[in-house]
Scaffold this motif. Structure first.
Motif, PDB file in Angstrom:
ATOM      1  N   LEU A 272       0.826  -1.204   0.000  1.00 34.13           N
ATOM      2  CA  LEU A 272       0.000   0.000   0.000  1.00 34.13           C
ATOM      3  C   LEU A 272       0.864   1.260   0.000  1.00 34.13           C
ATOM      4  CD1 LEU A 272      -2.752   1.396   0.209  1.00 34.13           C
ATOM      5  CD2 LEU A 272      -2.619   1.117   2.695  1.00 34.13           C
ATOM      6  N   SER A 273       1.964   1.231   0.751  1.00 35.70           N
ATOM      7  CA  SER A 273       2.845   2.400   0.842  1.00 35.70           C
ATOM      8  C   SER A 273       3.562   2.700  -0.469  1.00 35.70           C
ATOM      9  CB  SER A 273       3.876   2.195   1.961  1.00 35.70           C
ATOM     10  OG  SER A 273       3.243   2.101   3.223  1.00 35.70           O
ATOM     11  N   LEU A 274       3.699   1.693  -1.334  1.00 31.81           N
ATOM     12  CA  LEU A 274       4.306   1.936  -2.644  1.00 31.81           C
ATOM     13  C   LEU A 274       3.454   2.873  -3.490  1.00 31.81           C
ATOM     14  CD1 LEU A 274       5.651  -1.569  -3.760  1.00 31.81           C
ATOM     15  CD2 LEU A 274       7.013   0.495  -3.369  1.00 31.81           C
ATOM     16  N   PHE A 275       2.134   2.794  -3.314  1.00 32.77           N
ATOM     17  CA  PHE A 275       1.224   3.555  -4.166  1.00 32.77           C
ATOM     18  C   PHE A 275       0.580   4.743  -3.458  1.00 32.77           C
ATOM     19  CE2 PHE A 275       1.240  -0.899  -5.483  1.00 32.77           C
ATOM     20  CZ  PHE A 275       1.686  -0.771  -6.791  1.00 32.77           C
ATOM     21  N   TRP A 276       0.393   4.611  -2.157  1.00 32.30           N
ATOM     22  CA  TRP A 276      -0.265   5.675  -1.392  1.00 32.30           C
ATOM     23  C   TRP A 276       0.800   6.510  -0.711  1.00 32.30           C
ATOM     24  CZ3 TRP A 276      -2.726   5.194   4.039  1.00 32.30           C
ATOM     25  CH2 TRP A 276      -3.467   6.350   4.324  1.00 32.30           C
ATOM     26  N   LYS A 277       0.866   7.782  -1.023  1.00 31.11           N
ATOM     27  CA  LYS A 277       1.892   8.667  -0.484  1.00 31.11           C
ATOM     28  C   LYS A 277       1.237   9.884   0.169  1.00 31.11           C
ATOM     29  CE  LYS A 277       5.069   7.199  -4.111  1.00 31.11           C
ATOM     30  NZ  LYS A 277       5.929   7.607  -5.255  1.00 31.11           N
ATOM     31  N   PRO A 278       0.684   9.717   1.358  1.00 33.13           N
ATOM     32  CA  PRO A 278       0.025  10.844   2.029  1.00 33.13           C
ATOM     33  C   PRO A 278       1.007  11.957   2.339  1.00 33.13           C
ATOM     34  CG  PRO A 278       0.292   9.007   3.535  1.00 33.13           C
ATOM     35  CD  PRO A 278       0.678   8.504   2.187  1.00 33.13           C
ATOM     36  N   ARG A 279       0.523  13.176   2.233  1.00 33.82           N
ATOM     37  CA  ARG A 279       1.384  14.335   2.477  1.00 33.82           C
ATOM     38  C   ARG A 279       1.885  14.354   3.913  1.00 33.82           C
ATOM     39  NH1 ARG A 279      -0.246  19.820   3.476  1.00 33.82           N
ATOM     40  NH2 ARG A 279      -2.366  19.054   3.288  1.00 33.82           N
ATOM     41  N   ARG A 280       1.029  14.013   4.851  1.00 33.60           N
ATOM     42  CA  ARG A 280       1.414  13.933   6.262  1.00 33.60           C
ATOM     43  C   ARG A 280       1.551  12.457   6.642  1.00 33.60           C
ATOM     44  NH1 ARG A 280      -2.244  18.858   8.899  1.00 33.60           N
ATOM     45  NH2 ARG A 280      -1.229  20.517   7.701  1.00 33.60           N
ATOM     46  N   ALA A 281       2.626  11.854   6.133  1.00 41.99           N
ATOM     47  CA  ALA A 281       2.824  10.416   6.291  1.00 41.99           C
ATOM     48  C   ALA A 281       2.966  10.010   7.749  1.00 41.99           C
ATOM     49  CB  ALA A 281       4.048   9.979   5.491  1.00 41.99           C
ATOM     50  N   LEU A 282       3.590  10.847   8.556  1.00 39.62           N
ATOM     51  CA  LEU A 282       3.791  10.501   9.960  1.00 39.62           C
ATOM     52  C   LEU A 282       2.463  10.481  10.716  1.00 39.62           C
ATOM     53  CD1 LEU A 282       6.239   9.823  11.743  1.00 39.62           C
ATOM     54  CD2 LEU A 282       6.220  12.196  12.514  1.00 39.62           C
ATOM     55  N   LEU A 283       1.612  11.458  10.464  1.00 42.59           N
ATOM     56  CA  LEU A 283       0.309  11.520  11.122  1.00 42.59           C
ATOM     57  C   LEU A 283      -0.560  10.328  10.710  1.00 42.59           C
ATOM     58  CD1 LEU A 283      -1.824  13.015  12.821  1.00 42.59           C
ATOM     59  CD2 LEU A 283      -2.456  14.264  10.746  1.00 42.59           C
ATOM     60  N   VAL A 284      -0.587  10.031   9.422  1.00 38.27           N
ATOM     61  CA  VAL A 284      -1.368   8.885   8.940  1.00 38.27           C
ATOM     62  C   VAL A 284      -0.847   7.593   9.563  1.00 38.27           C
ATOM     63  CG1 VAL A 284      -1.889   7.496   6.889  1.00 38.27           C
ATOM     64  CG2 VAL A 284      -2.058   9.980   6.781  1.00 38.27           C
ATOM     65  N   GLY A 285       0.479   7.466   9.603  1.00 41.18           N
ATOM     66  CA  GLY A 285       1.058   6.274  10.201  1.00 41.18           C
ATOM     67  C   GLY A 285       0.700   6.119  11.666  1.00 41.18           C
ATOM     68  N   GLU A 286       0.629   7.233  12.378  1.00 42.89           N
ATOM     69  CA  GLU A 286       0.293   7.169  13.798  1.00 42.89           C
ATOM     70  C   GLU A 286      -1.134   6.659  14.008  1.00 42.89           C
ATOM     71  OE1 GLU A 286       1.231   7.453  17.833  1.00 42.89           O
ATOM     72  OE2 GLU A 286       2.498   7.521  16.044  1.00 42.89           O
ATOM     73  N   TRP A 287      -2.051   7.048  13.123  1.00 40.24           N
ATOM     74  CA  TRP A 287      -3.411   6.513  13.211  1.00 40.24           C
ATOM     75  C   TRP A 287      -3.420   5.001  12.995  1.00 40.24           C
ATOM     76  CZ3 TRP A 287      -7.203   8.643  15.566  1.00 40.24           C
ATOM     77  CH2 TRP A 287      -7.370  10.036  15.576  1.00 40.24           C
ATOM     78  N   PHE A 288      -2.697   4.555  11.978  1.00 43.73           N
ATOM     79  CA  PHE A 288      -2.653   3.118  11.701  1.00 43.73           C
ATOM     80  C   PHE A 288      -1.956   2.347  12.821  1.00 43.73           C
ATOM     81  CE2 PHE A 288      -3.869   4.258   7.408  1.00 43.73           C
ATOM     82  CZ  PHE A 288      -4.594   3.144   6.982  1.00 43.73           C
ATOM     83  N   LEU A 289      -1.067   3.007  13.541  1.00 47.34           N
ATOM     84  CA  LEU A 289      -0.333   2.339  14.614  1.00 47.34           C
ATOM     85  C   LEU A 289      -1.263   1.846  15.723  1.00 47.34           C
ATOM     86  CD1 LEU A 289       2.667   1.697  15.173  1.00 47.34           C
ATOM     87  CD2 LEU A 289       2.759   3.762  16.576  1.00 47.34           C
ATOM     88  N   LEU A 290      -2.432   2.448  15.838  1.00 51.47           N
ATOM     89  CA  LEU A 290      -3.396   1.994  16.845  1.00 51.47           C
ATOM     90  C   LEU A 290      -3.802   0.536  16.635  1.00 51.47           C
ATOM     91  CD1 LEU A 290      -5.640   5.178  16.986  1.00 51.47           C
ATOM     92  CD2 LEU A 290      -4.270   4.266  18.875  1.00 51.47           C
TER      93      LEU A 290
END
Length: 421
Positions: A272-290
């Motif tokens: 998914l990360s190969l194709f999806w490149k959110p501008r605020r990658a750290l914030l998005v990652g923190e949500w998924f970390l839950l």
């Protein structure tokens, strides 16, 4: 260079990719083999925690030196030497088990030595990636590397239980020793540009410079603090309680399947990360970390294999999306000559509490019940993952603009510097 070019066109990156992938394969075999070696020797949950904790403690003790040396010496030299030494140590431990001379003390000492060697190489192995590819394809290189490593970890976790069943824990550790040798061979083929180092001072002063770089970024130190709490609780859940709870209530092979499901989550998160490149990658990652709370929660609440596999998968999926954004944030915002030291503080902060958690998991689980403690672990992970949202820079940090990546694509290959081994 055109935008069609990718990291696999660079020879140094290809050999780095193969070496780290083989390393990851072995790294998933070893924990399963050691856990069942301890249990086969009559060890308790507390003793298993202490054996695994010896590895984690050595990992913490050596990691700062690994960061300083990784910014002083050629990083590939650190990688080769550490892997060669780890092959020797793991081979000797495997021999002791296959000849029925193994003991809990020997497992603890061998684990500690390998933990220290892994820490000496770890910061260099992570920091060397920007030296193998142009900046324009760094994100793809990070994602491909993590994707390949996680795919190997699926295989390693999947076959670990089978290897233990077929050839015993000693034979499985011999396979791990062989992977260290293969990785060493691959790293001898990595040729990268030299990094312009900062002013050379005493090692302790250089370590302090790395610490100052960490505290300069609120997003960096806050997420390292989050990782400290995460590993304090989760390390024991996976390293101690997982093999016991899943192994006793489902099967030993099921624990290997659970680790494979977690690695499958890592792989699909990487895809998914190969194709999806959110501008605020750290914030998005923190949500998924839950999602990482799902694995201990599943082990606490169910003896159904599919529920445990689902929890493990979600754990890996969420952690991988976070990890890609985390690595990219570090490598885009930290000066290259400081990368190994910053990564060493990342590892130190993340894992410094892990030995404590591993040592205490057995007694605490015995006191309150294994599954009740797994519920506590799930709750602690959720709280730790939510706390960084209070930090403004975690919410605001943005990845490098696409325009800069395109400019990098047009600029050519890696800057022509002196190439070292």
């Amino acid at each position: 260079m055109t935008t069609a070019d990718g990291p696999l066109r660079h020879t140094a990156f290809r050999w780095l990719l193969v070496g780290t992938t083989v390393n990851s394969l072995g790294n998933m075999i070893a924990p399963v083999a050691i856990a069942f070696a301890v249990l086969d020797l009559g060890g308790s949950a507390t003793q298993l925690g202490l054996v695994v904790g010896a590895y984690a403690l050595a990992d913490v003790v050596a990691v700062l030196w690994g960061g300083v040396l990784g910014d002083r010496l050629p990083r590939t030299v650190m990688m080769r030497a550490s892997n060669a030494a780890a092959a020797l140590v793991q081979g000797l431990v495997a021999l002791s088990l296959t000849t029925h001379h193994g003991s809990l003390w020997l497992l603890a000492i061998g684990g500690a030595l390998n933990g220290g060697l892994g820490s000496l190489a770890g910061p260099s192995t992570q920091a060397v990636t920007p030296q193998t590819v142009p900046a324009a394809v760094l994100r793809r290189a990070i994602t491909l590397r993590r994707l390949s490593q996680n795919a190997a970890m699926i295989g390693g976790a999947g076959v670990a239980g089978l290897l233990v069943a077929w050839i015993g824990p000693g034979g499985a550790l011999a396979v791990d020793a062989a992977t260290f040798l293969v990785a060493t061979t691959c790293f001898t083929r990595v040729r990268v540009p030299a990094v312009a180092s900062g002013p050379r001072t005493r090692a302790l002063a250089e370590a302090r410079d790395g610490f100052r770089e960490v505290v300069r970024h609120s997003w960096l130190w806050s997420l390292i603090a989050m990782a400290l709490v995460y590993h304090l609780f989760y390390g024991g859940a996976q390293g101690v309680l997982g093999p016991i709870v899943v192994g006793d209530h489902i099967s030993r092979a099921a624990w290997g399947y659970a680790l494979s499901a977690m690695m499958t989550g890592f792989v699909l998160g990487g895809v998914l990360s190969l194709f999806w490149k959110p501008r605020r990658a750290l914030l998005v990652g923190e949500w998924f970390l839950l999602l990482t709370a799902c694995f201990p929660l599943a082990m606490a609440l169910s003896d159904n294999l599919w529920v445990v596999l689902a929890g493990a998968f979600l754990h890996g999926f969420g952690l991988e999306i976070f990890s890609v954004g985390w690595d990219l944030s570090i490598q885009e915002n930290v000066p290259e000559h400081m990368l190994a030291r910053v990564y060493s503080f990342d590892q130190l902060g993340s894992f410094i509490a892990r030995p404590i958690g591993l040592a205490l998991t057995g007694p605490l689980a015995s006191a309150v019940g294994e599954r009740r403690w797994l519920l506590v672990v799930a709750g602690a992970i959720a709280v730790a993952d939510l706390a960084p949202f209070l930090i403004r820079d975690v919410r605001r940090l943005e990845r490098r603009p696409v325009a800069e990546e395109e400019a990098g694509d047009a600029s050519g290959a890696v800057a022509p510097e002196v190439v070292t081994g």
